[in-house]
Each structure stands twice: as structure tokens, then as C-alpha cells.
Write an enzyme that holds these catalytic residues in place. Structure first.
Site, PDB file in Angstrom:
ATOM      1  N   LYS A 158     -17.727   7.753  -3.054  1.00 22.18           N
ATOM      2  CA  LYS A 158     -16.649   7.639  -2.043  1.00 22.18           C
ATOM      3  C   LYS A 158     -15.296   7.577  -2.736  1.00 22.18           C
ATOM      4  CE  LYS A 158     -15.625   3.449  -0.333  1.00 22.18           C
ATOM      5  NZ  LYS A 158     -14.216   3.023  -0.487  1.00 22.18           N
ATOM      6  N   ASN A 159     -15.208   6.776  -3.808  1.00 22.74           N
ATOM      7  CA  ASN A 159     -13.905   6.525  -4.437  1.00 22.74           C
ATOM      8  C   ASN A 159     -13.466   7.636  -5.371  1.00 22.74           C
ATOM      9  OD1 ASN A 159     -13.878   4.256  -2.937  1.00 22.74           O
ATOM     10  ND2 ASN A 159     -14.297   2.841  -4.625  1.00 22.74           N
ATOM     11  N   CYS A 200      -5.862  -5.704   3.658  1.00 20.19           N
ATOM     12  CA  CYS A 200      -7.175  -5.776   4.307  1.00 20.19           C
ATOM     13  C   CYS A 200      -7.751  -7.142   3.960  1.00 20.19           C
ATOM     14  CB  CYS A 200      -8.064  -4.652   3.803  1.00 20.19           C
ATOM     15  SG  CYS A 200      -8.520  -4.872   2.104  1.00 20.19           S
ATOM     16  N   ASP A 260     -16.269  -4.164  -7.219  1.00 22.89           N
ATOM     17  CA  ASP A 260     -17.039  -3.660  -6.069  1.00 22.89           C
ATOM     18  C   ASP A 260     -18.513  -4.016  -6.154  1.00 22.89           C
ATOM     19  OD1 ASP A 260     -15.146  -0.551  -5.719  1.00 22.89           O
ATOM     20  OD2 ASP A 260     -14.700  -2.624  -5.170  1.00 22.89           O
ATOM     21  N   ARG A 295     -18.493   2.565   6.158  1.00 23.34           N
ATOM     22  CA  ARG A 295     -17.379   3.193   5.430  1.00 23.34           C
ATOM     23  C   ARG A 295     -17.816   3.627   4.028  1.00 23.34           C
ATOM     24  NH1 ARG A 295     -12.368  -0.266   4.791  1.00 23.34           N
ATOM     25  NH2 ARG A 295     -11.908   1.618   3.620  1.00 23.34           N
ATOM     26  N   ILE A 326       1.693  -1.601  -2.707  1.00 21.14           N
ATOM     27  CA  ILE A 326       1.799  -0.226  -3.206  1.00 21.14           C
ATOM     28  C   ILE A 326       2.977  -0.083  -4.175  1.00 21.14           C
ATOM     29  CG2 ILE A 326       0.723   0.873  -1.199  1.00 21.14           C
ATOM     30  CD1 ILE A 326       3.631   1.424  -0.183  1.00 21.14           C
ATOM     31  N   ASP A 327       3.473  -1.213  -4.682  1.00 20.58           N
ATOM     32  CA  ASP A 327       4.661  -1.180  -5.548  1.00 20.58           C
ATOM     33  C   ASP A 327       4.479  -0.291  -6.778  1.00 20.58           C
ATOM     34  OD1 ASP A 327       2.799  -3.371  -6.129  1.00 20.58           O
ATOM     35  OD2 ASP A 327       4.125  -3.809  -7.802  1.00 20.58           O
ATOM     36  N   LEU A 328       3.269  -0.239  -7.324  1.00 21.17           N
ATOM     37  CA  LEU A 328       3.067   0.559  -8.546  1.00 21.17           C
ATOM     38  C   LEU A 328       3.024   2.060  -8.221  1.00 21.17           C
ATOM     39  CD1 LEU A 328       0.471  -1.753 -10.327  1.00 21.17           C
ATOM     40  CD2 LEU A 328       2.948  -1.582 -10.745  1.00 21.17           C
ATOM     41  N   ARG A 353      -3.043  -5.834  -0.986  1.00 17.31           N
ATOM     42  CA  ARG A 353      -3.106  -4.408  -1.357  1.00 17.31           C
ATOM     43  C   ARG A 353      -1.712  -3.767  -1.394  1.00 17.31           C
ATOM     44  NH1 ARG A 353      -8.518  -2.988  -0.315  1.00 17.31           N
ATOM     45  NH2 ARG A 353      -8.265  -1.297  -1.799  1.00 17.31           N
ATOM     46  N   VAL A 397      -9.659  -9.185  -9.914  1.00 17.81           N
ATOM     47  CA  VAL A 397      -8.979  -7.969  -9.459  1.00 17.81           C
ATOM     48  C   VAL A 397      -8.307  -8.154  -8.103  1.00 17.81           C
ATOM     49  CG1 VAL A 397      -9.310  -5.542  -8.844  1.00 17.81           C
ATOM     50  CG2 VAL A 397     -10.527  -6.497 -10.812  1.00 17.81           C
ATOM     51  N   ARG A 447      -6.663   2.520   4.432  1.00 25.52           N
ATOM     52  CA  ARG A 447      -5.509   2.460   3.557  1.00 25.52           C
ATOM     53  C   ARG A 447      -5.574   3.509   2.448  1.00 25.52           C
ATOM     54  NH1 ARG A 447      -5.340   0.319  -0.731  1.00 25.52           N
ATOM     55  NH2 ARG A 447      -3.252  -0.512  -0.415  1.00 25.52           N
TER      56      ARG A 447
HETATM   57  C1  EPZ Z   1      -9.719   1.244  -5.497  1.00 24.59           C
HETATM   58  O1  EPZ Z   1      -8.835   0.553  -4.626  1.00 24.59           O
HETATM   59  C2  EPZ Z   1     -11.025   1.337  -4.738  1.00 24.59           C
HETATM   60  N1  EPZ Z   1     -10.817   2.079  -3.496  1.00 24.59           N
HETATM   61  C3  EPZ Z   1     -11.548  -0.060  -4.417  1.00 24.59           C
HETATM   62  O2  EPZ Z   1     -12.821   0.100  -3.806  1.00 24.59           O
HETATM   63  C4  EPZ Z   1     -11.745  -0.806  -5.742  1.00 24.59           C
HETATM   64  O3  EPZ Z   1     -12.169  -2.113  -5.458  1.00 24.59           O
HETATM   65  C5  EPZ Z   1     -10.416  -0.836  -6.503  1.00 24.59           C
HETATM   66  O4  EPZ Z   1      -9.940   0.511  -6.707  1.00 24.59           O
HETATM   67  C6  EPZ Z   1     -10.553  -1.506  -7.869  1.00 24.59           C
HETATM   68  O5  EPZ Z   1     -11.530  -0.857  -8.622  1.00 24.59           O
HETATM   69  C7  EPZ Z   1     -10.747   3.431  -3.555  1.00 24.59           C
HETATM   70  O6  EPZ Z   1     -10.825   4.024  -4.608  1.00 24.59           O
HETATM   71  C8  EPZ Z   1     -10.545   4.141  -2.247  1.00 24.59           C
HETATM   72  P1  EPZ Z   1      -6.190  -0.996  -7.184  1.00 24.59           P
HETATM   73  P2  EPZ Z   1      -7.254   0.482  -4.996  1.00 24.59           P
HETATM   74  O7  EPZ Z   1      -4.913  -0.302  -6.857  1.00 24.59           O
HETATM   75  O8  EPZ Z   1      -6.830   1.744  -5.656  1.00 24.59           O
HETATM   76  C9  EPZ Z   1      -3.076  -4.514  -7.302  1.00 24.59           C
HETATM   77  C10 EPZ Z   1     -14.499  -0.286  -2.258  1.00 24.59           C
HETATM   78  O9  EPZ Z   1     -15.161  -1.294  -1.986  1.00 24.59           O
HETATM   79  N2  EPZ Z   1      -2.053  -3.484  -7.023  1.00 24.59           N
HETATM   80  O10 EPZ Z   1      -6.816  -0.762  -8.524  1.00 24.59           O
HETATM   81  O11 EPZ Z   1      -6.519   0.020  -3.812  1.00 24.59           O
HETATM   82  C11 EPZ Z   1      -3.891  -4.815  -6.054  1.00 24.59           C
HETATM   83  O12 EPZ Z   1      -3.231  -5.785  -5.281  1.00 24.59           O
HETATM   84  C12 EPZ Z   1     -13.013  -0.397  -2.471  1.00 24.59           C
HETATM   85  O13 EPZ Z   1     -14.975   0.876  -2.391  1.00 24.59           O
HETATM   86  C13 EPZ Z   1      -0.715  -3.834  -7.101  1.00 24.59           C
HETATM   87  O14 EPZ Z   1      -0.369  -4.979  -7.386  1.00 24.59           O
HETATM   88  O15 EPZ Z   1      -7.283  -0.695  -6.079  1.00 24.59           O
HETATM   89  C14 EPZ Z   1      -5.184  -5.324  -6.585  1.00 24.59           C
HETATM   90  O16 EPZ Z   1      -5.070  -6.717  -6.830  1.00 24.59           O
HETATM   91  C15 EPZ Z   1     -12.504  -1.808  -2.252  1.00 24.59           C
HETATM   92  N3  EPZ Z   1       0.229  -2.887  -6.825  1.00 24.59           N
HETATM   93  C16 EPZ Z   1      -5.333  -4.600  -7.924  1.00 24.59           C
HETATM   94  O17 EPZ Z   1      -4.062  -4.014  -8.211  1.00 24.59           O
HETATM   95  C17 EPZ Z   1      -0.109  -1.603  -6.495  1.00 24.59           C
HETATM   96  O18 EPZ Z   1       0.791  -0.768  -6.281  1.00 24.59           O
HETATM   97  C18 EPZ Z   1      -6.365  -3.492  -7.908  1.00 24.59           C
HETATM   98  O19 EPZ Z   1      -5.961  -2.556  -6.939  1.00 24.59           O
HETATM   99  C19 EPZ Z   1      -1.480  -1.266  -6.423  1.00 24.59           C
HETATM  100  C20 EPZ Z   1      -2.439  -2.222  -6.701  1.00 24.59           C
END
Ligand code: EPZ
Length: 417
Positions: free
Chosen positions: A22-23, A117, A305, A397, A124-126, A122, A327, A93
Site C-alpha cells: 500500500k505504502n 489522524c 507499522d 484501508r 507537513i512542515d517538512l 501528522r 515515530v 491524508r
Molecule cells: C508513512 O506515513 C506511512 N504511510 C505510514 O504508514 C508509516 O507509519 C510512516 O510512513 C512511517 O513509516 C504511507 O506511506 C501512506 P512520516 P508518513 O512522514 O509519510 C513527522 C500505515 O499504517 N513529520 O515518515 O505520513 C510525523 O509527525 C501508515 O500504513 C513531521 O514532523 O510518515 C511523524 O511523527 C500509518 N513533519 C514522523 O515524522 C512532516 O512534514 C513520521 O512521519 C512530516 C512528518
């Protein structure tokens, strides 16, 4: 209200074929917007999240055709809109992953702010830091975030956290920018490498995916290509835990064991027997399970996950275990539901202490996120009596045909409306 009913089941035995990830499918579907050609994607999992992002692509002007159960053909030659609809963004999202490709293709993208969620805010600053570094102007108003750029120019970008989504969005937008982008502290998940391989097949020039420094050289255009999505390492891990917790014997087909090393290591530590083959893994759970310590980390660390599925397993292992979730800030909602089933778990902020109990008992519980839902199914398989899970849309999902796959392994699981 739809529910999943699970009865105490015999040890799960047999083989199960894991679907495409999925990811990986979600970012690669978004990346089809980068090309005006036709892309054919194989091993696309049959999931609600895939349906939602396909709807987003169609609303933006792409033609999306489901060829078979797990094959999709997309033609994004006629992308008209740069704005993704609020109601779809709100459903998932990960639709935010269309922002990078739209900005790269049209020089403009307007997306509803993705909500947080259950598992965290979650932010999106980065993602936005990356877009700005490449020359985009960012406007945030009325719940929307808009990015505009007359020209996108490569730059050095450091990610304060190795965000998977931010890495993916930046890879996509930089692939059509002018010049070179160096992305430092990038996420290293296999899904990043799969996306980079796909963009390179399209004619992109990305080096270093899978390491923490990725170099992207922008190109003028990208072509439509075919691609097979990598197997879903988290779905594979979920069935591996199923074999361990039910003291069963399952052959998991279509899994790349080097994508799931931390899960294999922890299952061996806990006491399950894990046999690795070229494209499959066999897990035998006929030994006593003992408590271990788990700390989730970005790849190649233990995957967040898989945290809730292991929490269920450790709740019936001998002795004490600890689980630290580094995480996400709020990924312990499944704990209260497991406690309803008799688990002995105490949490303090991002740490949980689990004392193994002899068994669980069936109860009415609810899924709070997709992996938490899977952990409750695992609990229901070994709990005395009947377990009834509500809010199962979370499960749909991320797990295609989960009842059918578990029924085929001898599990007693049914869906009720
Ligand atoms: C992806 O989410 C996956 N989703 C998540 O899987 C997975 O848990 C996650 O990566 C970590 O491996 C998809 O790929 C669709 P992140 P993502 O950005 O990209 C912080 C599942 O169960 N962060 O790596 O949203 C954030 O708050 C789902 O399949 C910022 O601070 O994860 C979090 O604490 C759940 N600023 C950490 O990074 C940002 O701009 C990890 O988030 C972005 C993220």
C-alpha cells in the site's frame, strides 16, 4: 455498523500470498502525474486507500482504468486541475502525495490541509520546506495549502526527521526541477527505493535512494512506463505474527526478507522459528514465547507499522516486555482495546510495559487505526470466546481480503453488517 467477528481459532496453517505494498502503490500512483504518457502498474493492492487516490487522480484529469484485480492503467496526459478536492483529502491524508507531482507538472498545486489522524498530528512542515527550497511560494489559507512556482530549481535540503512522505514528495517535485537536488537525512524505507526506481524507469535521474542522502538531477520530462509494486512488508509481518501467536505454521509468499529484517530478528528473539527463502518466509510458532524489548525507529529500524501487532504477541508471551514508540506521538490506542481482552499493559507517554498473561478473552473492541485493527484480529484468533471488532473501515484501508486469507489458514473470522 459493519463488524468483524473472530472466534478462538486453531493454529493458523498453510500459505498466504502477500499483496503489493500500500505504502508504495500510493506514492507511485501519485507519481504517474509526472508523465503525460500511459503507465501500467501491477500488484496494486485492492484497497480503499488505492480507490481514494485513484479518484483524486481522475478529478485532476487523469484517466484511470482498473485492468484486473491488481492492475491499473493511468494516463495523465490531460491534467487540467491543480486543486485536489477537500472531501477526498479528508478521507485519506496520503492524497497529499499528489502535491509534489502537481507542482512539478503544472507549477501550481492547491491541496486541502491533510488532517491529523488517531496516531498523531501528522504535520507537513517538512514537505513544505522541500517545496520552498526548490523555489515554490507557499500560501496557507482557509484550510488549504497552495504552492506556486514559475520555475523550480534544485537545491540542498535537510530533513529534520526522515519523513517518508516528505522524502517522496521531494523526490517527485525535484525530478522535474532544473538542476540538482541533494536531499539529506532522507527516509530509507523500501517504498522510497521503489518510487525512485519507478521515476528512473520514466527517465528520471535519482541516485542514492535507500540511503540517507539522495541526489536528484531534474529532467525536462518523464515517460509513461510499466512497473510492478514491491510486496507489502507490513502485511507480510502481520501474518508472520499470526503464525507465532497461534502457534501455527505459515508460509508467507511474495515477501522480500531483506525488507523485514527487524521483524524477523524480533520473532526469533521471542521464540518463533523463521525460515527465509528467496521470495517467501515460513514462520513456525510451536515454541514458548518470551517477552522482549522493542523500540520503533525509521527504517532500517523496527517499523512503527508493526508495533501494535507485536504488542498483541507480547501480551501473551512469558514475562515482561517493553515497547517504545518513537515515530508517532500517539500510537497506543490499541492498548485500551487489548486491556479489555485481558492484556496487562501500562503505558507512560511513548513507552508501554507489558506483562504477559496466560490468555486473552473475547470482547467487543474497536479498531483505532489500520494496524491497531490488525492487532485486534490477531488477539481475537487466540482469545477465549468471541471478539467483535467495530470501525473496521480502518482495516480495509490496509489489508486486502483479510478474512479470506485468514479463513484459508484455518482462522474463524467473519464480517457482519
Ligand atoms: C508513512 O506515513 C506511512 N504511510 C505510514 O504508514 C508509516 O507509519 C510512516 O510512513 C512511517 O513509516 C504511507 O506511506 C501512506 P512520516 P508518513 O512522514 O509519510 C513527522 C500505515 O499504517 N513529520 O515518515 O505520513 C510525523 O509527525 C501508515 O500504513 C513531521 O514532523 O510518515 C511523524 O511523527 C500509518 N513533519 C514522523 O515524522 C512532516 O512534514 C513520521 O512521519 C512530516 C512528518
Amino acid at each position: 455498523m459493519k463488524r468483524i467477528i473472530i472466534e478462538k481459532s486453531p493454529p493458523l496453517k498453510g500459505s498466504v500470498r502477500v499483496s503489493g505494498a500500500k505504502n508504495s502503490a500510493l506514492p507511485i500512483l501519485a507519481a504517474t502525474l509526472l508523465s503525460s504518457g500511459t503507465c501500467r502498474l501491477e500488484d496494486v493492492p485492492d484497497l480503499n486507500d488505492v480507490k481514494i487516490i485513484s479518484e483524486v487522480l481522475e478529478i485532476l484529469g487523469a484517466k484511470v482504468e482498473k485492468i484486473g484485480k491488481e492492475e491499473v492503467e493511468i494516463n495523465a496526459s490531460d491534467i487540467r486541475a491543480y486543486e485536489a478536492p477537500y472531501e477526498l483529502m479528508n478521507k485519506m491524508r496520503a492524497s497529499f502525495l499528489v502535491m509534489g507531482p502537481l507542482l512539478a507538472r503544472l507549477g501550481r498545486a492547491k491541496i486541502a490541509m491533510p488532517g491529523g489522524c488517531a496516531i498523531g498530528s501528522r504535520p507537513i512542515d517538512l514537505h513544505l520546506k522541500g517545496f520552498k527550497a526548490l523555489g515554490a511560494e507557499i500560501i496557507m489559507e482557509e484550510g488549504f495549502v497552495e504552492a506556486k512556482a514559475d520555475k523550480l530549481v534544485g537545491n540542498e535540503i535537510y530533513l529534520d526527521f526522515p519523513s517518508v512522505g516528505a522524502t517522496q514528495n521531494i523526490l517527485m517535485v525535484a525530478s522535474l526541477a532544473e538542476g540538482e537536488t541533494i536531499l539529506q537525512n532522507a527516509a530509507m524505507e523500501p517504498e522510497i527505493t521503489d518510487l525512485a526506481n519507478y521515476i528512473n524507469k520514466m527517465g528520471g535521474d535519482i541516485r542514492g535512494a535507500g540511503t540517507s542522502t539522495i541526489r536528484i538531477k531534474g529532467v525536462n520530462s518523464l515517460n509513461g512506463v510499466n512497473h510492478q509494486i514491491i510486496p507489502d512488508r507490513i502485511e507480510a509481518g502481520t501474518y508472520m505474527v499470526g503464525a507465532a501467536i497461534t502457534k501455527g505454521d505459515i508460509m508467507i509468499e511474495n515477501v522480500l526478507s531483506n525488507h523485514i529484517k527487524p521483524v524477523i530478528a524480533k520473532l526469533n528473539e521471542i521464540g518463533a522459528e523463521v525460515l527465509e527463502y528467496e521470495n517467501s518466509i515460513r514462520v513456525i510458532g510451536d515454541r514458548e514465547l518470551k517477552g522482549v524489548d522493542i523500540k520503533t525507529l525509521p527504517y532500517p529500524g523496527f517499523p512503527t507499522d508493526m508495533q501494535s501487532q507485536f504488542m498483541t504477541l507480547l501480551s501473551v508471551a512469558n514475562g515482561k516486555s517493553t515497547v517504545e514508540e518513537t515515530v508517532f506521538e500517539n500510537r497506543f490506542m490499541h492498548v485500551d482495546e487489548l486491556i479489555k481482552m485481558g492484556a496487562n499493559i501500562v503505558t507512560n507517554d511513548r513507552k508501554a510495559i507489558i506483562n504477559g498473561v496466560n490468555g486473552l478473552k473475547g470482547a467487543k473492541v474497536k479498531a483505532t487505526d489500520l494496524r491497531a485493527g490488525a492487532s485486534l484480529i490477531l488477539a481475537g484468533l487466540i482469545a477465549d470466546g468471541v471478539t467483535e471488532i467495530s470501525d473496521i473501515y480502518h482495516i480495509d484501508r490496509g489489508y486486502s481480503n483479510i478474512e479470506e486469507k485468514i479463513l484459508n489458514l484455518g482462522g474463524k473470522i467473519y464480517r457482519r453488517n
